[in-house]
Design a protein around this motif. Structure first.
Motif, PDB file in Angstrom:
ATOM      1  N   MET A 122      27.851   5.890 -10.812  1.00 15.70           N
ATOM      2  CA  MET A 122      28.459   6.933  -9.975  1.00 15.70           C
ATOM      3  C   MET A 122      29.102   6.324  -8.740  1.00 15.70           C
ATOM      4  O   MET A 122      30.147   6.770  -8.287  1.00 15.70           O
ATOM      5  CB  MET A 122      27.408   7.974  -9.585  1.00 15.70           C
ATOM      6  CG  MET A 122      27.051   8.907 -10.735  1.00 15.70           C
ATOM      7  SD  MET A 122      25.799  10.096 -10.330  1.00 15.70           S
ATOM      8  CE  MET A 122      26.644  11.100  -9.142  1.00 15.70           C
ATOM      9  N   LEU A 123      28.462   5.293  -8.180  1.00 12.98           N
ATOM     10  CA  LEU A 123      29.028   4.623  -7.004  1.00 12.98           C
ATOM     11  C   LEU A 123      30.369   3.985  -7.360  1.00 12.98           C
ATOM     12  O   LEU A 123      31.357   4.110  -6.619  1.00 12.98           O
ATOM     13  CB  LEU A 123      28.033   3.553  -6.524  1.00 12.98           C
ATOM     14  CG  LEU A 123      28.163   3.094  -5.071  1.00 12.98           C
ATOM     15  CD1 LEU A 123      27.938   4.237  -4.127  1.00 12.98           C
ATOM     16  CD2 LEU A 123      27.155   1.992  -4.790  1.00 12.98           C
ATOM     17  N   ALA A 124      30.420   3.310  -8.522  1.00  6.59           N
ATOM     18  CA  ALA A 124      31.659   2.651  -8.956  1.00  6.59           C
ATOM     19  C   ALA A 124      32.757   3.689  -9.226  1.00  6.59           C
ATOM     20  O   ALA A 124      33.914   3.500  -8.837  1.00  6.59           O
ATOM     21  CB  ALA A 124      31.402   1.826 -10.216  1.00  6.59           C
ATOM     22  N   VAL A 125      32.381   4.799  -9.875  1.00  2.22           N
ATOM     23  CA  VAL A 125      33.371   5.845 -10.183  1.00  2.22           C
ATOM     24  C   VAL A 125      33.888   6.485  -8.887  1.00  2.22           C
ATOM     25  O   VAL A 125      35.081   6.769  -8.751  1.00  2.22           O
ATOM     26  CB  VAL A 125      32.739   6.905 -11.121  1.00  2.22           C
ATOM     27  CG1 VAL A 125      33.600   8.135 -11.224  1.00  2.22           C
ATOM     28  CG2 VAL A 125      32.502   6.311 -12.497  1.00  2.22           C
ATOM     29  N   THR A 126      32.984   6.675  -7.918  1.00  2.00           N
ATOM     30  CA  THR A 126      33.382   7.277  -6.634  1.00  2.00           C
ATOM     31  C   THR A 126      34.361   6.370  -5.898  1.00  2.00           C
ATOM     32  O   THR A 126      35.377   6.832  -5.359  1.00  2.00           O
ATOM     33  CB  THR A 126      32.149   7.525  -5.747  1.00  2.00           C
ATOM     34  OG1 THR A 126      31.185   8.272  -6.479  1.00  2.00           O
ATOM     35  CG2 THR A 126      32.522   8.294  -4.491  1.00  2.00           C
ATOM     36  N   HIS A 127      34.069   5.067  -5.865  1.00  2.00           N
ATOM     37  CA  HIS A 127      34.978   4.121  -5.209  1.00  2.00           C
ATOM     38  C   HIS A 127      36.329   4.098  -5.904  1.00  2.00           C
ATOM     39  O   HIS A 127      37.381   4.111  -5.254  1.00  2.00           O
ATOM     40  CB  HIS A 127      34.369   2.708  -5.215  1.00  2.00           C
ATOM     41  CG  HIS A 127      33.334   2.533  -4.159  1.00  2.00           C
ATOM     42  ND1 HIS A 127      32.263   1.673  -4.289  1.00  2.00           N
ATOM     43  CD2 HIS A 127      33.167   3.116  -2.959  1.00  2.00           C
ATOM     44  CE1 HIS A 127      31.508   1.744  -3.217  1.00  2.00           C
ATOM     45  NE2 HIS A 127      32.035   2.610  -2.391  1.00  2.00           N
ATOM     46  N   ALA A 128      36.297   4.070  -7.239  1.00  2.00           N
ATOM     47  CA  ALA A 128      37.564   4.038  -7.999  1.00  2.00           C
ATOM     48  C   ALA A 128      38.355   5.326  -7.772  1.00  2.00           C
ATOM     49  O   ALA A 128      39.571   5.316  -7.628  1.00  2.00           O
ATOM     50  CB  ALA A 128      37.276   3.853  -9.488  1.00  2.00           C
ATOM     51  N   GLY A 129      37.646   6.437  -7.735  1.00  2.00           N
ATOM     52  CA  GLY A 129      38.313   7.720  -7.502  1.00  2.00           C
ATOM     53  C   GLY A 129      38.943   7.792  -6.127  1.00  2.00           C
ATOM     54  O   GLY A 129      40.053   8.290  -5.959  1.00  2.00           O
ATOM     55  N   ALA A 130      38.226   7.255  -5.123  1.00  2.00           N
ATOM     56  CA  ALA A 130      38.753   7.265  -3.750  1.00  2.00           C
ATOM     57  C   ALA A 130      40.002   6.397  -3.647  1.00  2.00           C
ATOM     58  O   ALA A 130      40.932   6.679  -2.886  1.00  2.00           O
ATOM     59  CB  ALA A 130      37.677   6.787  -2.783  1.00  2.00           C
ATOM     60  N   GLU A 131      40.031   5.288  -4.438  1.00  2.00           N
ATOM     61  CA  GLU A 131      41.176   4.368  -4.383  1.00  2.00           C
ATOM     62  C   GLU A 131      42.360   4.844  -5.202  1.00  2.00           C
ATOM     63  O   GLU A 131      43.510   4.799  -4.769  1.00  2.00           O
ATOM     64  CB  GLU A 131      40.723   3.000  -4.932  1.00  2.00           C
ATOM     65  CG  GLU A 131      40.465   1.969  -3.855  1.00  2.00           C
ATOM     66  CD  GLU A 131      40.043   0.650  -4.453  1.00  2.00           C
ATOM     67  OE1 GLU A 131      40.895  -0.055  -5.016  1.00  2.00           O
ATOM     68  OE2 GLU A 131      38.839   0.363  -4.370  1.00  2.00           O
ATOM     69  N   HIS A 132      42.073   5.265  -6.445  1.00  4.66           N
ATOM     70  CA  HIS A 132      43.159   5.535  -7.386  1.00  4.66           C
ATOM     71  C   HIS A 132      43.276   6.990  -7.806  1.00  4.66           C
ATOM     72  O   HIS A 132      44.087   7.316  -8.646  1.00  4.66           O
ATOM     73  CB  HIS A 132      42.960   4.690  -8.664  1.00  4.66           C
ATOM     74  CG  HIS A 132      42.763   3.240  -8.375  1.00  4.66           C
ATOM     75  ND1 HIS A 132      43.776   2.436  -7.898  1.00  4.66           N
ATOM     76  CD2 HIS A 132      41.672   2.462  -8.485  1.00  4.66           C
ATOM     77  CE1 HIS A 132      43.297   1.210  -7.713  1.00  4.66           C
ATOM     78  NE2 HIS A 132      42.027   1.191  -8.067  1.00  4.66           N
ATOM     79  N   GLY A 133      42.449   7.838  -7.210  1.00  2.71           N
ATOM     80  CA  GLY A 133      42.471   9.239  -7.630  1.00  2.71           C
ATOM     81  C   GLY A 133      41.492   9.477  -8.764  1.00  2.71           C
ATOM     82  O   GLY A 133      41.187   8.585  -9.542  1.00  2.71           O
TER      83      GLY A 133
END
Lengths: 123, 283
Positions: free
Chosen positions: B195-206
């Motif tokens: 979830m942490l990785a997905v949240t970071h990716a979402g914040a960066e790339h949508g």
């Protein structure tokens, strides 16, 4: 006989559901009170009122948890007396310590000198 | 209020002088003493906050009220699950007791995770146990509470494993129960990484499906965590099916209740700490 047994079973089921719903409702109330406390600190009202309301809300949460979640309301009175002895002693100790150490005389001497310098510099 | 579906009165013990089960009486006496323990720590913190040292840290610049509010809410919900676990054990419902205990453990671990994250952030900003008086009193108070929560989680885990003890003493049940719990712990930790990785990716790339897939493939740790989550979840559900008769029921409800009293106490101490240590700093 069988209808009496099934009625008793239904009563028990209703009572179990009631307890479940009661616990969930209390949990929701606790969450709402927590939200109110967080909003309260940002409101532009006098400090003493905010502190009083925070203390009151925390007390309400405290009492809800100990009397319902911890079943103190439904247990023998002796359990309540036993726990409140510790609570009163703790509260009394906290109050006594605050009364002793909160006056200005309790400020460390080194800190007093620094505060005085800063106040002079601010003038 | 007596037990509804069972044969035991969980609020009265005829064998004791007071009518109160000894284990419950002991726990209330211990909690009364723990009140005094936390009272001393809280008053020490408050006294040193009334006269902060000039070079001390400014808590409002360090605290994240959002994170603390979230962890407070998590602990409140864990208290609810614990109350439901006690209720289920008093009715002799073993499966429901297990589920509620697992839920309480899960929320307790989330709370501890938030505390660890917060302490790590503070240390990174320069606030340590010996950096200033605020650091000393803050870490002593909240750290002691955190240790109480950790001991509570450990106790919950042992209680959970205990629910699998078979009536047939010859069965090797401990290893299986421990493996099952390890699968649960791996599932919890790995999903947090994912979830942490997905949240970071979402914040960066949508937040799109491609960014989620990219996050999962981004590094070995995240990919490994996703795989570990899948494997541990399957293992959890497979091992969780105990088909044998267990030596755990309504008679053990007093132990779950004692555990519940401890857990609720830890929650009410946090209610006080949240108000006194965190909220009052903003006034």
């Amino acid at each position: 006989m069988s209808s009496t047994v099934s009625e008793t079973t239904q009563e028990h089921a209703h009572a179990d559901d009631g307890k479940f719903h009661l616990f969930v409702q209390i949990a929701m109330i606790l969450a709402v009170i927590t939200g109110v406390e967080i909003v309260l600190i940002y409101l532009p009202i006098v400090k003493w009122l905010v502190v009083s309301m925070l203390v009151l809300l925390s007390l309400v949460k405290f009492l809800l948890v100990i009397f319902w979640f911890m079943h103190l309301k439904f247990d023998k009175l002796f359990c309540t007396i036993l726990f409140f002895i510790g609570l009163v002693l703790a509260g009394g100790t906290v109050a006594a310590l605050l009364a002793i150490f909160s006056p200005h005389d309790s400020v460390p001497l080194s800190a007093q000198a620094i505060y005085a310098e800063r106040a002079a510099a601010a003038k | 209020m007596s037990a509804h579906a069972g044969t035991i009165d969980h609020h009265h013990d005829h064998t004791t002088t007071t009518g109160i089960p000894n284990k419950k009486l002991f726990m209330w006496a211990f909690l009364a003493s723990d009140c005094m323990f936390f009272g001393a720590l809280i008053s020490t913190h408050v006294i040193y906050r009334l006269h902060p040292t000039p070079e001390g840290a400014d808590p409002t610049k360090l605290f994240s009220i959002e994170l603390t509010s979230f962890s407070t809410f998590i602990l409140l919900m864990s208290s609810l699950l614990m109350a439901l676990a006690v209720g289920a054990s008093q009715k002799g419902k073993v499966e429901a007791t297990r589920k509620m205990l697992l839920g309480t453990i899960f929320f307790g671990l989330i709370f501890l995770g938030c505390q660890v994250y917060e302490f790590t952030h503070f240390v990174h900003k320069g606030l340590t146990l010996k950096s200033d008086m605020f650091g000393s009193t803050f870490y002593t108070l909240t750290g002691t509470h955190g240790v109480h929560v950790a001991i509570g989680v450990l106790w919950l885990v042992l209680m959970y494993i205990r629910t699998f003890k078979p009536t047939d003493a010859g069965k090797a049940w401990v290893t299986r129960a421990v493996v099952q719990f390890m699968a649960f712990a791996v599932a919890v930790v790995s999903i947090m990484f994912v979830m942490l990785a997905v949240t970071h990716a979402g914040a960066e790339h949508g937040y799109t499906l491609s960014s989620v897939v990219h996050a999962l493939q981004h590094d070995a740790i995240t990919s490994g965590a996703a795989l570990a989550f899948a494997v541990s979840t399957v293992l959890l559900f497979t091992l969780g099916r105990s088909t044998w008769a267990v030596d755990f029921g309504e008679a053990n409800a007093i132990d779950v209740e004692g555990m519940g009293l401890y857990w609720h106490f830890v929650d009410i101490v946090w209610i006080v700490i949240f108000t006194v240590v965190y909220l009052l700093e903003y006034l």
